[in-house]
Scaffold this motif. Structure first.
Motif, PDB file in Angstrom:
ATOM      1  N   ASP A  87       0.830  -1.208   0.000  1.00 49.34           N
ATOM      2  CA  ASP A  87       0.000   0.000   0.000  1.00 49.34           C
ATOM      3  C   ASP A  87       0.869   1.264   0.000  1.00 49.34           C
ATOM      4  O   ASP A  87       0.555   2.263  -0.664  1.00 49.34           O
ATOM      5  CB  ASP A  87      -0.913  -0.021   1.223  1.00 49.34           C
ATOM      6  CG  ASP A  87      -1.934   1.111   1.199  1.00 49.34           C
ATOM      7  OD1 ASP A  87      -2.250   1.588   0.089  1.00 49.34           O
ATOM      8  OD2 ASP A  87      -2.401   1.515   2.274  1.00 49.34           O
ATOM      9  N   GLN A  88       1.980   1.195   0.713  1.00 48.43           N
ATOM     10  CA  GLN A  88       2.876   2.348   0.793  1.00 48.43           C
ATOM     11  C   GLN A  88       3.703   2.513  -0.485  1.00 48.43           C
ATOM     12  O   GLN A  88       4.037   3.630  -0.883  1.00 48.43           O
ATOM     13  CB  GLN A  88       3.812   2.201   1.992  1.00 48.43           C
ATOM     14  CG  GLN A  88       3.107   2.216   3.345  1.00 48.43           C
ATOM     15  CD  GLN A  88       4.033   1.828   4.486  1.00 48.43           C
ATOM     16  OE1 GLN A  88       5.247   1.802   4.327  1.00 48.43           O
ATOM     17  NE2 GLN A  88       3.448   1.515   5.635  1.00 48.43           N
ATOM     18  N   GLU A  89       4.028   1.389  -1.124  1.00 43.42           N
ATOM     19  CA  GLU A  89       4.942   1.422  -2.273  1.00 43.42           C
ATOM     20  C   GLU A  89       4.225   1.550  -3.612  1.00 43.42           C
ATOM     21  O   GLU A  89       4.839   1.919  -4.615  1.00 43.42           O
ATOM     22  CB  GLU A  89       5.794   0.137  -2.294  1.00 43.42           C
ATOM     23  CG  GLU A  89       6.678  -0.051  -1.088  1.00 43.42           C
ATOM     24  CD  GLU A  89       7.885   0.874  -1.115  1.00 43.42           C
ATOM     25  OE1 GLU A  89       8.252   1.330  -2.222  1.00 43.42           O
ATOM     26  OE2 GLU A  89       8.441   1.150  -0.036  1.00 43.42           O
ATOM     27  N   ILE A  90       2.939   1.246  -3.642  1.00 40.68           N
ATOM     28  CA  ILE A  90       2.267   1.096  -4.941  1.00 40.68           C
ATOM     29  C   ILE A  90       2.168   2.401  -5.713  1.00 40.68           C
ATOM     30  O   ILE A  90       2.086   2.398  -6.948  1.00 40.68           O
ATOM     31  CB  ILE A  90       0.873   0.466  -4.731  1.00 40.68           C
ATOM     32  CG1 ILE A  90       0.427  -0.224  -6.025  1.00 40.68           C
ATOM     33  CG2 ILE A  90      -0.156   1.505  -4.271  1.00 40.68           C
ATOM     34  CD1 ILE A  90      -0.682  -1.220  -5.834  1.00 40.68           C
ATOM     35  N   ALA A  91       2.185   3.515  -5.021  1.00 37.45           N
ATOM     36  CA  ALA A  91       2.080   4.801  -5.717  1.00 37.45           C
ATOM     37  C   ALA A  91       3.264   5.029  -6.643  1.00 37.45           C
ATOM     38  O   ALA A  91       3.125   5.619  -7.726  1.00 37.45           O
ATOM     39  CB  ALA A  91       1.974   5.930  -4.689  1.00 37.45           C
ATOM     40  N   THR A  92       4.443   4.566  -6.251  1.00 42.25           N
ATOM     41  CA  THR A  92       5.659   4.798  -7.050  1.00 42.25           C
ATOM     42  C   THR A  92       6.097   3.578  -7.863  1.00 42.25           C
ATOM     43  O   THR A  92       6.869   3.717  -8.809  1.00 42.25           O
ATOM     44  CB  THR A  92       6.824   5.211  -6.128  1.00 42.25           C
ATOM     45  OG1 THR A  92       7.012   4.200  -5.121  1.00 42.25           O
ATOM     46  CG2 THR A  92       6.516   6.551  -5.459  1.00 42.25           C
ATOM     47  N   LYS A  93       5.592   2.397  -7.497  1.00 45.25           N
ATOM     48  CA  LYS A  93       6.057   1.166  -8.169  1.00 45.25           C
ATOM     49  C   LYS A  93       4.871   0.302  -8.607  1.00 45.25           C
ATOM     50  O   LYS A  93       4.913  -0.917  -8.526  1.00 45.25           O
ATOM     51  CB  LYS A  93       6.959   0.356  -7.236  1.00 45.25           C
ATOM     52  CG  LYS A  93       8.192   1.103  -6.766  1.00 45.25           C
ATOM     53  CD  LYS A  93       9.011   0.265  -5.801  1.00 45.25           C
ATOM     54  CE  LYS A  93      10.248   1.005  -5.319  1.00 45.25           C
ATOM     55  NZ  LYS A  93      11.020   0.208  -4.342  1.00 45.25           N
ATOM     56  N   LYS A  94       3.814   0.962  -9.077  1.00 50.18           N
ATOM     57  CA  LYS A  94       2.572   0.232  -9.364  1.00 50.18           C
ATOM     58  C   LYS A  94       2.771  -0.867 -10.412  1.00 50.18           C
ATOM     59  O   LYS A  94       2.402  -2.027 -10.199  1.00 50.18           O
ATOM     60  CB  LYS A  94       1.485   1.199  -9.827  1.00 50.18           C
ATOM     61  CG  LYS A  94       0.151   0.492 -10.120  1.00 50.18           C
ATOM     62  CD  LYS A  94      -0.886   1.436 -10.702  1.00 50.18           C
ATOM     63  CE  LYS A  94      -1.361   2.416  -9.655  1.00 50.18           C
ATOM     64  NZ  LYS A  94      -2.469   3.251 -10.167  1.00 50.18           N
ATOM     65  N   ASP A  95       3.357  -0.523 -11.547  1.00 48.43           N
ATOM     66  CA  ASP A  95       3.510  -1.506 -12.628  1.00 48.43           C
ATOM     67  C   ASP A  95       4.342  -2.702 -12.176  1.00 48.43           C
ATOM     68  O   ASP A  95       4.008  -3.860 -12.471  1.00 48.43           O
ATOM     69  CB  ASP A  95       4.162  -0.858 -13.852  1.00 48.43           C
ATOM     70  CG  ASP A  95       3.219   0.115 -14.552  1.00 48.43           C
ATOM     71  OD1 ASP A  95       2.012   0.067 -14.255  1.00 48.43           O
ATOM     72  OD2 ASP A  95       3.699   0.916 -15.369  1.00 48.43           O
TER      73      ASP A  95
END
Length: 768
Positions: free
Chosen positions: A23-31
């Motif tokens: 949840d914390q990382e998905i904004a920058t590493k979604k793909d």
């Protein structure tokens, strides 16, 4: 990747922690994150329900991300279909199914996707292998999703889907079953085709309200959270229109040797699920998933299989042995090299010394008891594995349990049981020394041992005066002296001049070569080179011109093979190697070897494994030669294109002339490989046609003779030979398929005996 493995914390805690991190990382590493979830779900099928739970919890927090994820899944599904990665297609469908359980995908849209697969499989004229793949892809998802539909409002639609599946499965024709059965009898356990087997297990699961004892369902711990999220409909998905031209997985029989009563009836030993239980499918599927992903590293594969053993109270050691034996004994060929199954069983016996060896011994005993009805190709394969296994465990075995073979060998030497042991001992002899073998085998079994390997040099002893043998002996000595003196080819041939032309003993009155000269040359060269395999290679290479001089035609080459076999009459391993040497040094055309194998001289050896190894190596030589030339031809074409592109670029006259010359040289190279390929493909076609023709001839001759003498036609010899014909067709289906019209027009005509013709009918059904 390690989520779901042994940990001090619960699986649910680890999932929650990982969701927070994502949840914390998905904004920058979604793909990266979304693609990794798909990759891991496919790459670790035993954790599919864990990854679906992760996606479900992410969907609760980020609904739009859940929709993006599903678009990626369908794009991946389409890509996998285009690349014909069929196993991954099925695993991704399974993942999609479990996303319904996690409230990510609408159940009705999944049913629509399944209906698309079934409808495509129902199109008139669809290729049977494509139809079966589409039906099985849906079928294998049902253990994961059946319970959801059973409890939901979509149950009527799900029932209609099941009815469609049942109708399509029951309508299938399975003419090919005889070609892929392990045993010709269903006693004590039935042999069921893979689709029918899973359908029976699914129906039993349905009757048990879609319950099982294997699938881990972590999403149940988050049921309240998952129910609060919205579901996504799956976008419409269409299968590519050109799938008809794609190669799909071929059918197989589900291997069974253990049933409930085969496990010790003790309180501390769990019961084995029946063969028609869904738990058998789920465990076998999990084992195969490990093998598929870890087959390149036997130690890691064995350790991963051990982790599966700790997951359930079921007697997984029995199912593990059954799956590995099933892989080894799959027709027409094992999915992985035979050596893999042998090495992984050895590794597991070492890691599970208290649990596996006893079960493995029990499995060997069961297979041994059913040798009489076992496909002869699999008897050979089983014997090769057993010899390899014994060689890794100091040849220890409870030989006393097989003493019946000694009596059977006296009354019926061709009975499958003594014949099996003879082949095992011969294979052991290829792995150890003769004296060592006699030390480890009980004396009462010596009658089944092969003779001590050696050579039969015809001219080693003095012969009566004025006999041809005496003359050959003298010429042989003269040839040896000529070889020692490093004389020219003509001088070597001069040492053979006293020998007569034609055949010996009037065997062939029209022989256009000197059998006496040929015999002296072959015996001499083999005697010079028989010290080792490398000596043989050097001798054949050094005297290649001499050999070609005394073998001017096909009859002479067949005669050469007969002489070579007589020289190595007690060393069949070296004879097999000699066949490969003759081919590699281009001393023999493959058709010569096939003609010799099916000649009357070889009838006494017709059902020995070494003879069929020679035939197989000859066929494989033809196939590999064509593949190798095709590869070189493609390289030459690419080189020619490059030269033409360079020539098209404007340049100075000298450079242009040079480029033109290089292009012409490249064209000549392409022409050279085209001619080589034409010759190689013609030779390959000739080999296959001769092999099939000879099979038909000897089987027909057997039937005619048996009917004339009022004998039973379906003898063991007939069944074994017919098994060999079936195996030759299905194993080399890619090549045989190219000659279907010729085979049907010239060989498998309506006049052929029905019992022989059915082999071709079964083959056509198998490759359809």
């Amino acid at each position: 990747k390690r989520i779901g493995e042994k940990s001090q914390e619960s699986l649910e805690t680890n999932i929650e922690r990982l969701v927070d991190i994502l949840d914390q990382e998905i904004a920058t590493k979604k793909d990266f994150i979304l693609n990794s979830l798909i990759t891991n779900a496919i790459g670790q099928p035993d954790k599919i329900t864990i990854y679906s739970t992760l996606v479900g919890l992410l969907n609760v927090k980020m609904f739009s991300t859940g929709g993006e994820f599903l678009m990626l899944v369908l794009e991946k599904l389409s890509s996998l279909i285009d690349d014909a990665e069929w196993r991954n297609v099925q695993l991704l469908l399974r993942f999609l199914s479990d996303l319904v359980n996690c409230n990510v995908v609408m159940g009705s849209s999944l049913l629509t996707l399944f209906t698309t697969f079934i409808s495509t499989a129902s199109v008139p004229g669809v290729k049977p292998s494509m139809r079966d793949f589409l039906l099985y892809s849906v079928l294998q998802c049902l253990p994961w999703i059946g319970l959801h539909f059973h409890d939901s409002k979509d149950d009527p639609e799900f029932d209609r889907l099941l009815d469609m599946l049942e109708m399509k499965i029951e309508q299938r024709e399975k003419d090919y079953m005889a070609s892929i059965r392990v045993w010709s009898s269903d006693n004590p356990l039935p042999q069921i085709e893979y689709m029918d087997s899973l359908w029976v297990q699914i129906k039993n699961m349905r009757n048990n309200n879609w319950t099982d004892n294997w699938i881990v369902r972590p999403y149940l711990a988050f049921e309240s959270k998952l129910e609060s999220s919205l579901q996504h409909p799956l976008p419409q998905f269409e299968l590519p229109p050109d799938l008809e031209h794609t190669q799909f997985p071929l059918p197989y029989v589900v291997f069974r040797i253990f049933d409930t009563q085969d496990v010790p009836n003790r309180p501390e030993v769990p019961k084995l699920p029946r063969f028609n239980s869904i738990d058998r499918f789920l465990v076998e599927d999990a084992i195969m998933n490990v093998i598929d992903s870890k087959n390149l590293t036997k130690k890691e594969c064995a350790e991963s299989l051990l982790r599966i053993m700790g997951r359930s109270s079921m007697p997984l050691n029995y199912m593990l042995v059954e799956v590995l034996f099933g892989g080894l004994l799959e027709l027409p060929m094992p999915r992985y090299p035979e050596l893999f199954y042998g090495s992984i069983l050895i590794q597991l016996c070492q890691l599970m010394a208290d649990h596996l060896p006893q079960v493995l011994a029990q499995a060997v005993a069961y297979v041994y008891e059913r040798l009489e009805t076992m496909n002869t190709v699999l008897v050979d394969r089983f014997g090769s594995w057993f010899a390899y296994f014994l060689s890794n465990f100091k040849y220890h075995w409870t030989w006393s349990e097989w003493e019946e073979c000694i009596k059977l060998n006296k009354t019926d030497p061709n009975h499958p049981k003594p014949k099996f042991l003879k082949e095992v001992f011969l294979k052991l002899l290829w792995l150890t020394f003769y004296e060592k073998l006699k030390d480890v085998i009980p004396e009462e079994f010596f009658s089944l041992l092969p003779p001590k390997p050696g050579y039969s040099h015809k001219f080693a002893e003095a012969a009566p005066d004025n006999s041809l043998l005496n003359l050959q002996t003298k010429c042989g000595k003269a040839l040896v002296e000529s070889i020692k003196n490093k004389d020219s080819l003509e001088m070597m041939m001069a040492s053979l001049e006293p020998l007569p032309e034609g055949s010996i003993d009037g065997r062939d009155l029209d022989a256009q070569f000197s059998e006496a000269k040929l015999e002296v040359v072959i015996q001499t060269i083999l005697r010079v080179g028989c010290k080792s395999i490398s000596h043989l290679s050097v001798a054949l290479n050094r005297f290649r011109d001499l050999l070609l001089r005394v073998m001017p035609n096909q009859d002479a080459k067949v005669c050469c093979l007969r002489i070579t076999f007589q020289f190595f009459e007690t060393n069949h391993q070296l004879m097999c190697i000699m066949i490969e040497k003759y081919l590699n040094f281009q001393l023999m055309e493959p058709s010569c070897i096939v003609s010799w194998i099916f000649s009357p001289d070889m009838l006494p050896h017709f059902n020995r494994l070494y003879l069929w190894q020679m035939l197989e190596s000859t066929i494989c030589y033809c196939i590999k030669r064509c593949d190798r030339i095709k590869f070189e031809l493609e390289k030459s074409k690419a080189k020619l294109k490059e030269k033409k592109d360079q020539e098209a670029v404007a340049a100075e006259p000298d450079l242009a002339e040079k480029r033109k010359a290089l292009t012409q040289a490249a064209e000549e190279e392409v022409g050279h490989y085209v001619k080589l390929l034409e010759d190689a493909e013609l030779s390959q076609k000739e080999v296959f046609l001769i092999v099939v023709q000879r099979f038909i001839m000897i089987l027909t001759d057997h039937i005619v003779r048996s009917e004339q003498e009022s004998r039973y036609t379906q003898t063991l010899w007939f069944r074994c030979t017919r098994d060999r014909l079936r195996q030759t067709l299905v194993k080399h289906r890619r090549e045989v398929k190219r000659y279907m019209v010729t085979l049907q027009t010239l060989l498998f005509t309506p006049e052929v005996e029905p019992k022989i013709l059915e082999c071709f009918t079964q083959f056509k059904g198998y490759i359809a």
